[in-house]
Design a protein around this motif. Structure first.
Motif, PDB file in Angstrom:
ATOM      1  N   VAL A   1      21.482  -3.638  10.244  1.00 21.76           N
ATOM      2  CA  VAL A   1      22.151  -2.402   9.829  1.00 21.76           C
ATOM      3  C   VAL A   1      21.691  -2.014   8.427  1.00 21.76           C
ATOM      4  CG1 VAL A   1      24.370  -1.306   9.344  1.00 21.76           C
ATOM      5  CG2 VAL A   1      24.134  -2.834  11.315  1.00 21.76           C
ATOM      6  N   GLU A   2      21.570  -3.002   7.546  1.00 21.78           N
ATOM      7  CA  GLU A   2      21.069  -2.727   6.203  1.00 21.78           C
ATOM      8  C   GLU A   2      19.646  -2.171   6.265  1.00 21.78           C
ATOM      9  OE1 GLU A   2      22.616  -2.866   3.409  1.00 21.78           O
ATOM     10  OE2 GLU A   2      24.502  -3.705   4.155  1.00 21.78           O
ATOM     11  N   ALA A   3      18.825  -2.718   7.161  1.00 19.48           N
ATOM     12  CA  ALA A   3      17.451  -2.223   7.308  1.00 19.48           C
ATOM     13  C   ALA A   3      17.450  -0.788   7.822  1.00 19.48           C
ATOM     14  CB  ALA A   3      16.674  -3.127   8.257  1.00 19.48           C
ATOM     15  N   SER A   4      18.360  -0.465   8.721  1.00 17.60           N
ATOM     16  CA  SER A   4      18.443   0.901   9.249  1.00 17.60           C
ATOM     17  C   SER A   4      18.816   1.886   8.156  1.00 17.60           C
ATOM     18  CB  SER A   4      19.474   0.959  10.385  1.00 17.60           C
ATOM     19  OG  SER A   4      19.112   0.101  11.449  1.00 17.60           O
ATOM     20  N   ARG A   5      19.724   1.491   7.282  1.00 16.33           N
ATOM     21  CA  ARG A   5      20.075   2.359   6.151  1.00 16.33           C
ATOM     22  C   ARG A   5      18.883   2.526   5.221  1.00 16.33           C
ATOM     23  NH1 ARG A   5      24.769  -1.096   5.478  1.00 16.33           N
ATOM     24  NH2 ARG A   5      26.569  -0.296   6.650  1.00 16.33           N
ATOM     25  N   ALA A   6      18.136   1.433   5.028  1.00 15.99           N
ATOM     26  CA  ALA A   6      17.012   1.472   4.090  1.00 15.99           C
ATOM     27  C   ALA A   6      15.907   2.418   4.536  1.00 15.99           C
ATOM     28  CB  ALA A   6      16.449   0.060   3.903  1.00 15.99           C
ATOM     29  N   ILE A   7      15.716   2.563   5.849  1.00 18.57           N
ATOM     30  CA  ILE A   7      14.659   3.459   6.332  1.00 18.57           C
ATOM     31  C   ILE A   7      15.166   4.883   6.525  1.00 18.57           C
ATOM     32  CG2 ILE A   7      13.416   1.576   7.445  1.00 18.57           C
ATOM     33  CD1 ILE A   7      14.537   2.494  10.116  1.00 18.57           C
ATOM     34  N   GLY A   8      16.418   5.127   6.145  1.00 15.01           N
ATOM     35  CA  GLY A   8      16.924   6.491   6.132  1.00 15.01           C
ATOM     36  C   GLY A   8      17.701   6.950   7.347  1.00 15.01           C
ATOM     37  N   LEU A   9      18.086   6.029   8.248  1.00 23.00           N
ATOM     38  CA  LEU A   9      18.885   6.450   9.407  1.00 23.00           C
ATOM     39  C   LEU A   9      20.286   6.843   8.957  1.00 23.00           C
ATOM     40  CD1 LEU A   9      17.979   3.871  12.223  1.00 23.00           C
ATOM     41  CD2 LEU A   9      17.024   6.147  11.814  1.00 23.00           C
ATOM     42  N   GLY A  10      20.810   7.917   9.563  1.00 26.21           N
ATOM     43  CA  GLY A  10      22.148   8.376   9.231  1.00 26.21           C
ATOM     44  C   GLY A  10      23.208   7.569   9.964  1.00 26.21           C
ATOM     45  N   PRO A  11      24.466   7.758   9.586  1.00 25.58           N
ATOM     46  CA  PRO A  11      25.560   6.994  10.202  1.00 25.58           C
ATOM     47  C   PRO A  11      25.634   7.148  11.730  1.00 25.58           C
ATOM     48  CG  PRO A  11      26.322   8.103   8.225  1.00 25.58           C
ATOM     49  CD  PRO A  11      24.951   8.616   8.494  1.00 25.58           C
ATOM     50  N   ILE A  12      25.459   8.375  12.239  1.00 25.96           N
ATOM     51  CA  ILE A  12      25.561   8.593  13.685  1.00 25.96           C
ATOM     52  C   ILE A  12      24.487   7.807  14.430  1.00 25.96           C
ATOM     53  CG2 ILE A  12      25.515  10.297  15.539  1.00 25.96           C
ATOM     54  CD1 ILE A  12      27.950  10.447  13.719  1.00 25.96           C
ATOM     55  N   ARG A  13      23.252   7.841  13.926  1.00 28.21           N
ATOM     56  CA  ARG A  13      22.169   7.115  14.589  1.00 28.21           C
ATOM     57  C   ARG A  13      22.374   5.605  14.483  1.00 28.21           C
ATOM     58  NH1 ARG A  13      16.153   8.981  13.579  1.00 28.21           N
ATOM     59  NH2 ARG A  13      15.955   7.416  15.238  1.00 28.21           N
ATOM     60  N   ILE A  14      22.886   5.145  13.377  1.00 27.52           N
ATOM     61  CA  ILE A  14      23.143   3.712  13.234  1.00 27.52           C
ATOM     62  C   ILE A  14      24.219   3.269  14.221  1.00 27.52           C
ATOM     63  CG2 ILE A  14      24.082   1.949  11.697  1.00 27.52           C
ATOM     64  CD1 ILE A  14      22.730   3.366   9.380  1.00 27.52           C
TER      65      ILE A  14
END
Length: 276
Positions: free
Chosen positions: A165-178
């Motif tokens: 999840v931290e990696a997803s935030r780091a690459i710029g994914l928004g909350p809905i996509r996460i």
């Protein structure tokens, strides 16, 4: 495959077969009354093969009514479970991911809703909605969506701190996509287990509502209504009440075994503990 899972799968499969093949497994209409065949006993108590499980106080074939009642039980189980998951899962995702004020507001709503006794709430809802199969499903959904929200929210709180999840935030994914692409797929094992357990609860609640006359319509066979009808003739026709009770208990136990077996199978931590 563990024994609980195997037993639950067998019972669930037999229930589905009985419900699906009901029109071909018996030639009797479940609502056809035969006043010349009132309270005939099952074949092993001296009855005939024309009514192998006997008849009720109106001469209706019990085998036919049990099989058609299984259809009602399955429709309620799947309909209520899927609908509850559709409502409860998004609430859990929003609450667990955003935390803070969003979590506080949503969980206070859940807490207030869960503070009302579930059975009383279901009965009150049916008294307002009226009888009917889809109204039973709606009443169960309005009561039980909170169970999905509460349990899944705890898992979301744990998952949101994981590295992926931290990696997803780091690459710029928004909350809905996460939530939809990262968290939701990891919740599927828990959802499957919860769904199995919820099916058992839904079947039991439908039987209870039908028992008190607030479930499905009178013309629709239901294990709950069969138990209510048979209790007045327990001494002279025990099978009218006993057989639907056995069917209900076996179904509820089967879904519970399925849920427990799936939990042991899909939860790596529990599987490790059992292997020790």
């Amino acid at each position: 495959m563990n024994r609980k899972l195997l037993a639950g799968l067998i019972i669930a499969l037999l229930l589905c077969l009985a419900a699906g093949l009901a029109p071909w497994l018996t030639a009797h209409d479940p609502n056809r009354q035969d006043l010349g065949a009132i309270r005939r006993p099952p074949v092993w108590v001296g009855g005939g093969w024309d009514h192998p499980l006997g008849t009720d106080s109106l001469g209706r074939d019990l085998l036919s009514r049990l099989l058609w009642s299984a259809q009602v039980a399955l429709v309620v189980a799947f309909g209520a479970t899927i609908s509850s998951a559709i409502i409860g899962t998004p609430v859990a995702l929003l609450s667990g991911y955003f935390r803070g004020r969003v979590d506080t507001i949503l969980m206070r709503v859940v807490d207030v809703w869960m503070s009302i006794p579930a059975v009383l709430l279901a009965i009150a809802l049916m008294a307002v909605l009226g009888v009917g199969l889809w109204k039973v499903i709606l009443a169960i959904v309005l009561v039980d969506w909170t169970r999905f929200a509460r349990v899944i929210r705890g898992e979301v709180l744990a998952l949101r701190e994981r590295e992926f999840v931290e990696a997803s935030r780091a690459i710029g994914l928004g909350p809905i996509r996460i939530m939809t692409e990262e968290l939701l797929p990891n919740l599927i094992p828990l959802l499957i287990v919860l769904a199995s357990l919820e099916m058992a609860i839904a079947v039991g609640v439908e039987a209870l509502l039908s028992f008190v006359g607030l479930g499905v319509e009178a013309r629709v066979p239901s294990w709950g209504s069969m138990i209510a009808e048979g209790r007045g003739y327990l001494l002279v026709g025990w099978w009218g009440m006993t057989l639907p009770i056995v069917a209900l208990v076996v179904t509820v136990v089967g879904f519970n075994l399925l849920g427990e077996g799936l939990r042991e199978r899909l939860d790596p931590r529990l599987r490790t503990e059992l292997a020790r």
